[in-house]
Design an enzyme around this catalytic site. Structure first.
Site, mmCIF file in Angstrom:
data_model
loop_
_atom_site.group_PDB
_atom_site.id
_atom_site.type_symbol
_atom_site.label_atom_id
_atom_site.label_comp_id
_atom_site.label_asym_id
_atom_site.label_seq_id
_atom_site.Cartn_x
_atom_site.Cartn_y
_atom_site.Cartn_z
ATOM 1 N N GLU A 108 0.828 -1.208 0.000
ATOM 2 C CA GLU A 108 0.000 0.000 0.000
ATOM 3 C C GLU A 108 0.859 1.254 0.000
ATOM 4 O OE1 GLU A 108 -1.800 1.483 3.831
ATOM 5 O OE2 GLU A 108 -1.593 -0.642 4.311
ATOM 6 N N ARG A 119 -2.118 10.626 7.372
ATOM 7 C CA ARG A 119 -2.153 9.913 6.097
ATOM 8 C C ARG A 119 -3.482 10.034 5.362
ATOM 9 N NH1 ARG A 119 -0.348 4.035 6.782
ATOM 10 N NH2 ARG A 119 -0.040 4.131 4.562
ATOM 11 N N ARG A 123 -5.529 5.750 -0.707
ATOM 12 C CA ARG A 123 -4.387 4.856 -0.891
ATOM 13 C C ARG A 123 -4.397 4.281 -2.303
ATOM 14 N NH1 ARG A 123 -4.161 6.389 3.652
ATOM 15 N NH2 ARG A 123 -3.665 5.301 5.578
ATOM 16 N N HIS A 143 -10.473 4.579 2.508
ATOM 17 C CA HIS A 143 -9.725 3.736 3.454
ATOM 18 C C HIS A 143 -10.170 2.286 3.418
ATOM 19 C CE1 HIS A 143 -7.647 2.665 7.262
ATOM 20 N NE2 HIS A 143 -6.747 3.459 6.724
#
Length: 152
Positions: A108, A119, A123, A143
């Site tokens: 990831e 963060r 992703r 997420h």
């Protein structure tokens, strides 16, 4: 998909001389409560279809992704540099939304989210044995709740 239904009789917690269990009186008179539930298995992650392939309709072209995601995708192909120390760590695919592969197959990478400290939720997850030349990459903006395969 399949639908499974069941009915269960439960009892409020009552202490008796044998511990926490329904008393004989409760059993004799049918005291307690009944719970009925049905479970539909269609579309549940982890089914055979989820292990074999990601949803075919869940595809996005690289140019449709946010600019930050395109930058991360380019960095993946170049072997870095990456913004987060956690970039490139193994992604376990616990959600089972990606095709089932052995542990260590997926990695990831963080996609910066404007206005979010840390963060954030975005992703890119890539799979393959060669991190610079992955077999496939997926984008998630929520997420890991959903993925879209990035079209080559």
């Amino acid at each position: 998909g399949n639908i499974y239904c069941f009915v269960v009789q439960g009892f409020p917690p009552v202490f008796s001389n044998r511990g926490l269990q329904p008393t004989r009186r409760m059993l004799r008179w049918g005291a307690g409560f009944w719970v009925a539930a049905c479970l539909a298995t269609a579309g549940i992650p982890g089914g055979a279809e989820a292990r074999e392939t990601a949803t075919p309709a869940a595809v996005v072209s690289l140019r449709q992704l946010p600019a930050a995601a395109r930058d991360v995708h380019r960095a993946i192909r170049n072997g870095g540099p990456f913004a987060s120390a956690k970039d490139g760590v193994i992604f376990a695919n616990r959600e089972r939304l990606l095709p089932g592969k052995p542990r260590g197959f997926y990695r990831e990478y963080t996609v910066a989210t404007p206005g979010v400290g840390g963060r954030g939720a975005r992703r890119i997850v890539c799979g393959g044995m060669r991190p610079k030349a992955p077999d496939a990459c997926y984008y998630t903006g929520d997420h890991y709740a959903s993925f879209r395969r990035i079209a080559p």
